[in-house]
Design an enzyme around this catalytic site. Structure first.
Site, PDB file in Angstrom:
ATOM      1  CB  VAL A  26      30.718  41.513  37.236  1.00 37.53           C
ATOM      2  CG1 VAL A  26      30.399  40.045  37.439  1.00 37.53           C
ATOM      3  CG2 VAL A  26      31.163  41.779  35.805  1.00 37.53           C
ATOM      4  CB  VAL A 144      37.000  30.531  30.369  1.00 38.10           C
ATOM      5  CG1 VAL A 144      37.184  30.125  28.919  1.00 38.10           C
ATOM      6  CG2 VAL A 144      38.271  30.253  31.164  1.00 38.10           C
ATOM      7  CB  ILE A 148      30.515  30.997  26.186  1.00 43.84           C
ATOM      8  CG1 ILE A 148      30.314  32.126  25.189  1.00 43.84           C
ATOM      9  CG2 ILE A 148      30.429  29.641  25.500  1.00 43.84           C
ATOM     10  CD1 ILE A 148      31.371  32.165  24.090  1.00 43.84           C
ATOM     11  CE  LYS A 217      38.673  36.201  28.572  1.00 45.21           C
ATOM     12  NZ  LYS A 217      38.182  37.208  27.627  1.00 45.21           N
TER      13      LYS A 217
HETATM   14  N1  HSE Z   1      38.422  42.434  28.056  1.00 41.41           N
HETATM   15  C1  HSE Z   1      37.875  41.153  27.716  1.00 41.41           C
HETATM   16  C2  HSE Z   1      37.400  41.157  26.282  1.00 41.41           C
HETATM   17  C3  HSE Z   1      36.759  40.707  28.603  1.00 41.41           C
HETATM   18  O1  HSE Z   1      37.511  42.150  25.589  1.00 41.41           O
HETATM   19  O2  HSE Z   1      36.916  40.115  25.847  1.00 41.41           O
HETATM   20  C4  HSE Z   1      37.243  40.244  29.929  1.00 41.41           C
HETATM   21  O3  HSE Z   1      38.077  39.140  29.789  1.00 41.41           O
END
Ligand code: HSE
Length: 437
Positions: A26, A144, A148, A217
Site C-alpha cells: 500500500v 474501513v 469504498i 471496521k
Molecule cells: N483482510 C481484510 C479483508 C482486508 O479480507 O477484507 C484488510 O482489512
C-alpha cells in the site's frame, strides 16, 4: 513549486509536503501515485502535493522514482522533520511504532493519515483529541472497507441524516470464502486452503475468519454513525469457521445466501455474525472479495456503497483522497464532531426479534421431531418452515428449521436446551435471517 499542468492554475496554497512511513504494497502504491500522478493529484487538491520523505525497513527499490525524496530508517524521524506537513502511517499494528508515530506527528503539529484500523479502534479518540488540540487533521478512510469511501459518505454525504442502521460486508476474505462455498458447493476448509494458496487469505487467517477485522471496521463506522465513543469490547462477534457446506446448501434451498454481516443500530449492541440474506436482495449480489456498506437513514432511506475492500490500489485510493482533503482543508473532524461531544458508550441489550435459521444434527429416530418442537414451544418460538432430507440409521442427519420473529434471549435458551439433548450431535447452528430495508 512550478508546475506546467494547466489545471494547476487552480492552485491556491503553498505546497503540501508528505512523508510515508511503511513501504509495503500500500505504501509503495501510494508513493508511486504521488510521484507519477503528481499533476493530477495536485490539481484536485488545489495545491502542489510533494512526497518529500519515506521510511521503511530497507532502502530497496519499490518501483517509484526516489529522486529528491529523503529516506529515514527511523519512522519517528519523519514526524520530527521540519519539511513535512503530513505523515502517512502505513506501518500497521495496534500500538508500537505506528502509535508512537501518530502521537509524535500530531503533537508536532503535522496532519496524520492512516490505514490502520486497529490503531483507530484502540486509540482513535485520544488521537483525535490530540489532532483537535494541534488544529491538524487525523484521517483514516482507508481503515474501513478499503477503496469504498464509506466514512466520507457517512461523515459528509449523509451529514444531514439521522442514521438508523449500518450494515456491512466488511471482510473480503470471508466474503470470498462464503461466495466460493456458495458457487461451488465445496467445504470451508477446502476453500480456505485454496484461498491461502492463492494469497487471498493470510497464512494465519484468524483475524479475518473469526470476524475481528470486520468488527474493527464496524466499530469505527458505528462511532461515526451514532456519534458515540468506540466501544470495541461491547461488539458481539462470531466468525465463519462453523459454517458448513450443509448450511450453505440448505440456505440456498430456502432462498438465501450466507454472508458475514456487520450490523449496528443506535440502541442495540453492534454485531458481526454470519446471517442469511435473500438471494434477490442487494447484499446477496456482493460476491467474491468485494465489500459493501449499507446506510439506512432519515430522510435519505437506504444508500448502498460497494467496491474493493483491500489491496494496494483500493487502499492507496482512500489514502490519497484523505491527503487531498487535508490539502483542500476538507473533511472536518475525524469522527464528524468534537471528541468531547461523542456520547459515552453505554451497555446495550439486544432485544430485536428476528427470524432465525436453525440447523441441528439429529439422530433419525421416532420422536426426535416432537422433542425438538417441544423445546422450541417451551421458549415460545414459532416454526415457520422445516426441512429434513435423507435418512440414516446410525449417523446424524441435518434438520433445518426457520422461525418466525424471535427475541435473542429465546433463541439462546432454545439452543442451549437443544445442544444438551441426547438426540442432538454437536453444536446447534442459529443464524439470523436479515430482511433488507
Ligand atoms: N483482510 C481484510 C479483508 C482486508 O479480507 O477484507 C484488510 O482489512
Amino acid at each position: 513549486m512550478p508546475n506546467t499542468d494547466k489545471e494547476l492554475r487552480l492552485s491556491t496554497g503553498p505546497d503540501l509536503t508528505i512523508a510515508i512511513a511503511g513501504l509495503g504494497i500500500v505504501g509503495a502504491e501510494t508513493a508511486r501515485q504521488l510521484v507519477q500522478a503528481s499533476d493530477r493529484l495536485s490539481a484536485r487538491a488545489g495545491r502542489c502535493l510533494r512526497l518529500v520523505a519515506v521510511s521503511a525497513r530497507s532502502d530497496s527499490d519499490r518501483g517509484f522514482d526516489r529522486t529528491g525524496i529523503a529516506f529515514e530508517s527511523d519512522a519517528l524521524a519523519l514526524a520530527r522533520r521540519a519539511d513535512v506537513d503530513v505523515v502517512i502511517e502505513l506501518i500497521g499494528g495496534e500500538g508500537g511504532i505506528a502509535l508512537a508515530l501518530a502521537e509524535t506527528a500530531l503533537q508536532a503539529g503535522k496532519h496524520v493519515v492512516t490505514a490502520n484500523k486497529a490503531l483507530i479502534v484502540h486509540h482513535g479518540q485520544r488521537l483525535a483529541g490530540l489532532a483537535e488540540q494541534a488544529r491538524v487533521r487525523l484521517k483514516f478512510e482507508a481503515a474501513v472497507a478499503g477503496g469504498i469511501p464509506a466514512l466520507k459518505v457517512l461523515r459528509e454525504g449523509l451529514a444531514g441524516n439521522n442514521i438508523r442502521r449500518v450494515t456491512g460486508i466488511l471482510n473480503g476474505t470471508c466474503n470470498y470464502i462464503l461466495s466460493e462455498m456458495t458457487n461451488t458447493g465445496r467445504g470451508f476448509d477446502d476453500v480456505l486452503a485454496e484461498a491461502q494458496a492463492k494469497g487471498y487469505a493470510e497464512a494465519d487467517p484468524s483475524f479475518d475468519i473469526d470476524g475481528v477485522d470486520a468488527a474493527h471496521k464496524l466499530s469505527i463506522l458505528a462511532a461515526m454513525a451514532f456519534a458515540e465513543q468506540i466501544d470495541f469490547g461491547a461488539l458481539q462477534v462470531t466468525g465463519i469457521r462453523q459454517i458448513t457446506d450443509t448450511d450453505i446448501s440448505y440456505a440456498g434451498e430456502l432462498g438465501y445466501v450466507i454472508k458475514l454481516l456487520g450490523h449496528a443500530q443506535p440502541q442495540s449492541p453492534a454485531t458481526v455474525q454470519p446471517c442469511l440474506v435473500a438471494k434477490t436482495g442487494q447484499l446477496a449480489q456482493i460476491g467474491g472479495a468485494l465489500n459493501a456498506v449499507e446506510f439506512t437513514a432519515e430522510p435519505v432511506q437506504t444508500v448502498l456503497c460497494t467496491g474493493p475492500g483491500a489491496g494496494a490500489g483500493p487502499t492507496a485510493s482512500a489514502v490519497l483522497a484523505d491527503v487531498i482533503d487535508v490539502a483542500a482543508s476538507r473533511g472536518g473532524l475525524p469522527f464528524g464532531m468534537r471528541v468531547g461531544q461523542l456520547a459515552r458508550a453505554t451497555q446495550k441489550k439486544d432485544k430485536q426479534a428476528r427470524r432465525y435459521y436453525l440447523r441441528l444434527m439429529v439422530m433419525d429416530e421416532t420422536g426426535v421431531l416432537s422433542a425438538v418442537t417441544s423445546i422450541l414451544r417451551d421458549q415460545q418460538i414459532s416454526v415457520e418452515s422445516m426441512l429434513q432430507k435423507g435418512q440414516s440409521d446410525d449417523k446424524p442427519v441435518a434438520l433445518v428449521l426457520t422461525t418466525h420473529p424471535t427475541a435473542p434471549d429465546q433463541i439462546k435458551a432454545a439452543c442451549s436446551s437443544l445442544s444438551s439433548a441426547r438426540f442432538i450431535s454437536g453444536a446447534v447452528m442459529a443464524l439470523p435471517i436479515v430482511d433488507e430495508a
